[in-house]
Structure formats: C-alpha cells, structure tokens
Design a protein around this motif. Structure first.
Motif, mmCIF file in Angstrom:
data_model
loop_
_atom_site.group_PDB
_atom_site.id
_atom_site.type_symbol
_atom_site.label_atom_id
_atom_site.label_comp_id
_atom_site.label_asym_id
_atom_site.label_seq_id
_atom_site.Cartn_x
_atom_site.Cartn_y
_atom_site.Cartn_z
ATOM 1 N N SER A 118 6.321 7.406 1.893
ATOM 2 C CA SER A 118 5.705 6.999 3.149
ATOM 3 C C SER A 118 4.797 5.807 2.963
ATOM 4 O O SER A 118 4.242 5.576 1.882
ATOM 5 N N SER A 119 4.648 5.046 4.024
ATOM 6 C CA SER A 119 3.730 3.920 4.109
ATOM 7 C C SER A 119 3.095 3.943 5.484
ATOM 8 O O SER A 119 3.779 4.201 6.480
ATOM 9 N N HIS A 120 1.774 3.673 5.537
ATOM 10 C CA HIS A 120 1.127 3.666 6.856
ATOM 11 C C HIS A 120 1.704 2.565 7.730
ATOM 12 O O HIS A 120 1.649 2.635 8.959
ATOM 13 N N GLU A 121 2.309 1.548 7.101
ATOM 14 C CA GLU A 121 2.871 0.429 7.858
ATOM 15 C C GLU A 121 4.294 0.714 8.327
ATOM 16 O O GLU A 121 4.654 0.412 9.472
ATOM 17 N N ASN A 132 -0.413 8.180 5.005
ATOM 18 C CA ASN A 132 -1.083 7.052 4.381
ATOM 19 C C ASN A 132 -1.416 7.318 2.915
ATOM 20 O O ASN A 132 -0.687 6.924 2.020
ATOM 21 N N ILE A 133 -2.508 8.036 2.631
ATOM 22 C CA ILE A 133 -2.979 8.171 1.253
ATOM 23 C C ILE A 133 -2.772 9.553 0.653
ATOM 24 O O ILE A 133 -3.070 9.765 -0.521
ATOM 25 N N GLY A 191 -7.329 6.255 9.685
ATOM 26 C CA GLY A 191 -6.850 5.386 8.625
ATOM 27 C C GLY A 191 -7.196 5.870 7.231
ATOM 28 O O GLY A 191 -6.441 5.662 6.290
ATOM 29 N N ASN A 192 -8.354 6.508 7.079
ATOM 30 C CA ASN A 192 -8.800 6.950 5.763
ATOM 31 C C ASN A 192 -8.784 8.467 5.608
ATOM 32 O O ASN A 192 -9.362 8.997 4.667
ATOM 33 N N ARG A 244 0.845 -1.197 0.000
ATOM 34 C CA ARG A 244 0.000 0.000 0.000
ATOM 35 C C ARG A 244 0.880 1.247 0.000
ATOM 36 O O ARG A 244 0.947 2.000 0.963
ATOM 37 N N PRO A 285 -0.503 10.472 10.891
ATOM 38 C CA PRO A 285 -1.359 9.315 11.177
ATOM 39 C C PRO A 285 -2.495 9.596 12.153
ATOM 40 O O PRO A 285 -3.407 8.780 12.288
#
Length: 419
Positions: free
Chosen positions: A274-277, A306-307, A349-350, A259, A322
């Motif tokens: 970047s990655s949320h993980e 994240n997005i 998260g969204n 993702r 985050p």
C-alpha cells in the motif's frame, strides 16, 4: 528404553516451547504478524493487565524483539543510535552498544527507526544512515559490520532536493534472515539495491537491482511453489531468487516521494502492498514459462494504508485505513468488507496501529496506547475487549509466553496478557 524415549519426547517439547516463545524480528517469527501455532494466546484482555516491569528509554521508533530470554531494543543515547539487551524476566540491562550517530529530520525526533533482528547467537542492527552491524547476543561484541554508503555507494542525503524513500528519511527496513544468508535493502542504484550477506561473516554473496530503497521491510515467502525474497522498493514490488538474487518478477509502482512503508502481505499467489498516494494494491504473481509474471489485480484508493503494516487472517486483510478506520479487505478482490472508526487518536495522515493475529482474534495496539482485541471476522467488526496500556506509540509489540513487550515515547514495558 521407554524411559529414554520419554526423555527424548520431553526434550523435544521443551525445545519446541523455547522456539515458540521467541519473537526475534519485526512482526514475529515469520514476519507476518502471526503468533506461531500452538503458543498460548489470550481470548480476551485483562481489565487491568499486570506490568511485570517498565524502564525509562530514550527516543526511538524501532520495536522491541525477544529471543533466548533476552529483550533487544534501540533508542537514542548521548547522540548515538544505541542497541540494548535486557533480561526478559526482570528488565535488567545486560549490555548496550552504540551503533551510529543519530539522524534528524523534520518528521520525528532524532532516534533509531529500524527494529533489530536476532538469529541464534547473533543480533543485527541497522542505523538510519545505513550502518549495518552484527553483534554477539551474550556480550554485545561486534562480530562484523558494513556500510551501505561507504561499501556499496548508496546515497543518503536526507530531506534535500528530490530525495526519495530511505535516502530521505533513513534505512528503516529491518533485514531478514533465511538459512545462511541475511538480506538487506542496501539501496545502491549501481546494482546493489538488495544485497544478500553471509550472516556469520558479513561477506557479500550477491547484489541485485538498481531500485531506490523504500522503508518497507522485505519478507521471505513461498509463491507458486517458489521460495523467494519479496521487496517493496521505492519503484515497485519485486521477487528475488534467494541464492543468487536473480529477479523473478516485478510489479512497477512509482510515487512522488517513494513513501512505501508497508511490509508485503502474501496470501497464496497474491502480494498486497500500500501507498497513501496510490492506495491498497493487490498484485497477482503467476508462473509464465520458466519464470513468473506479476500483474496488478486491483487497486483501492479508499482503502489506502499509510505507515501501518496490515496482517492477513485467511484471505482477509486487516489494517488501518486512510480515515483512521480499522478495515477488513478481501485479498482476492480488494473489496472492503467493513470499516470501523473511533479507535485511532492522531490525524489521518500520521495515524498508526500495530496488528498481531492471535488464533481467531486480532490484537491491535493503537497510536494512543490502547490495546483492542477483535474477532478475525470478515462479516463485521466485533470488539472483544480493550484496555489502555501505555502512552502515545508507533510500536509493533513483541509477544512471547503470554507477555507483550512494547514501548511508548518514554518507557519500555513488559505486560502480562495471560495470568
């Protein structure tokens, strides 16, 4: 003779003005989220921005772009991802063309997700399922097409099994043009992860790498004196030579579902993704012998994006953290300079926000449809003004000639920010 010279200067200024007034691709002329130098920008937001026009649109998560007096956008119409061209001044539709059947997953409505790209007299559209088409700007006539799955053996399976990246939720990464070529993240793991096409004919010029594709749009940038294509795949960040696709460097980054969404941000020899993980990551690219070496300089989980693709103003990055917080991060060290909450409406998260650098300020469109202008100040968050402009949105707006072009879930707007 003097009169002739004056006319040449006037023509040059007009041409320069016309060029500056375009926002022809994802995140603007250079794909950095920056309004070009010399273009007039607001110093604050009007209390009641004038809506020049607004039109009903179908579902869509791609963003509008503007070039040569036309606005281009994609939406869902009669079971098809559909590309539209409008008169920028009035919103009047000039043409519409179906691109590919709609793709549906469990994340959002069945709708296009990839922002179109305009280059001269051509506009390029890419569907969730990997249909890639070049159309005439004036008429919408198809000039050439290719399919990532049929022509290159890429695999698109949707939300099944262990699908990662674009094979799971669609080919969302907008292609990018440089010179005579257009580059797309085709995603074939048989040597065609990234492909360079001749932009006028669609002929493949080169193919490179075996990476599973992610959702992040590639960007052309100069690092350590070398102009190159920087791509954030589901397996890492890579730099490719532009003419032949040769791998210049690689920074491996693996996550559970690939993702990887953020467009790479480049400052000097630092590449930020970047990655949320994994978190926000700074990769240092340096010359080594005749080649390059990439090494992870820092990683900050507390600043994970994240997005929403962030922007850079000088050596500082501004984005959405985050915890639904606006953040400022030092690109050289990864240090978070400040954090500000209270502007983002949806769950962490969204959560989403779009960012545009306007001279010394930054304009943000939140997922709740609020415009917020704040100073590009690394020391503290300083709001200048804010105003509600639309409903819920994940749009990255286009800015040209003092107007902002944006969409929410129901309508496309042209909003005047300068009167």
């Amino acid at each position: 003779m003097k009169r002739f010279a004056d006319k040449l200067v006037l023509l040059a200024l007009v041409a320069q003005s016309a060029l500056a007034a375009d926002w022809p691709q994802w995140r603007g002329p250079e794909r950095t989220g920056h309004v070009p130098p010399g273009e007039v920008v607001p110093v604050s937001l009007p209390q009641e921005p004038k809506v020049t026009w607004r039109i009903k649109v179908g579902d869509g998560l791609s963003s509008p772009v503007i070039a040569a007096g036309k606005v281009f956008y994609s939406d869902a119409q009669e079971g098809q991802e559909t590309l539209h061209a409008l008169e920028a001044g009035s919103g009047k539709e000039l043409w519409r063309v179906p691109i590919a059947p709609l793709f549906k997953d469990n994340q959002t409505a069945a709708a296009p997700r990839c922002t179109p790209v305009v280059d001269g007299d051509r506009v390029y559209a890419q569907s969730c399922t990997g249909e890639f088409k070049c159309l005439d700007v004036s008429s919408g006539k198809q000039l050439w097409q290719t399919s990532f799955t049929r022509d290159f053996g890429a695999v698109f399976i949707g939300e099944k099994g262990n699908a990662q990246g674009a094979t799971r939720h669609g080919y969302n990464a907008a292609p990018v043009v440089d010179g005579d070529l257009i580059f797309a993240t085709v995603g074939s793991t048989n040597g065609a992860s990234v492909v360079g096409f001749e932009k006028k004919t669609g002929k493949m010029i080169w193919k490179s790498q075996n990476d599973v594709p992610a959702y992040a749009a590639p960007i052309v940038a100069t690092i350590e004196g070398r102009k190159q294509l920087v791509v954030f795949t589901a397996e890492g960040v890579i730099g490719l030579e532009l003419k032949e696709g040769k791998l210049l460097w690689r920074g491996p980054l693996k996550t559970t579902f690939g993702r990887h969404i953020t467009t790479p941000v480049i400052f000097e020899n630092m590449v930020v993704v970047s990655s949320h993980e994994l978190g926000l990551i700074g990769i240092h690219v340096a010359k080594e012998g005749d080649g390059f070496k990439a090494s992870e300089q820092w990683r900050k989980k507390e600043s994970a994006i994240n997005i929403s693709s962030p922007v850079a103003a000088g050596q500082y990055l501004y984005g959405l953290g985050p915890q639904r917080n606006l953040i400022c991060v030092d690109i050289k060290t990864g240090k978070e300079m400040w954090s500000k909450e209270g502007y983002i409406s949806t769950s962490a998260g969204n959560a989403s926000a779009a960012f545009i650098v306007m001279d010394k300020n930054i304009l943000t469109l939140t997922d709740g449809g609020q415009l917020v202008m704040f100073a590009a100040d690394c020391m503290e968050f300083k709001e200048i003004s804010n105003v509600q402009v639309c409903g819920k949105t994940w749009c990255n707006p286009a800015y040209a000639d003092g107007k902002l072009y944006l969409r929410d879930g129901r309508e496309l707007y042209c909003v005047e920010l300068i009167r």
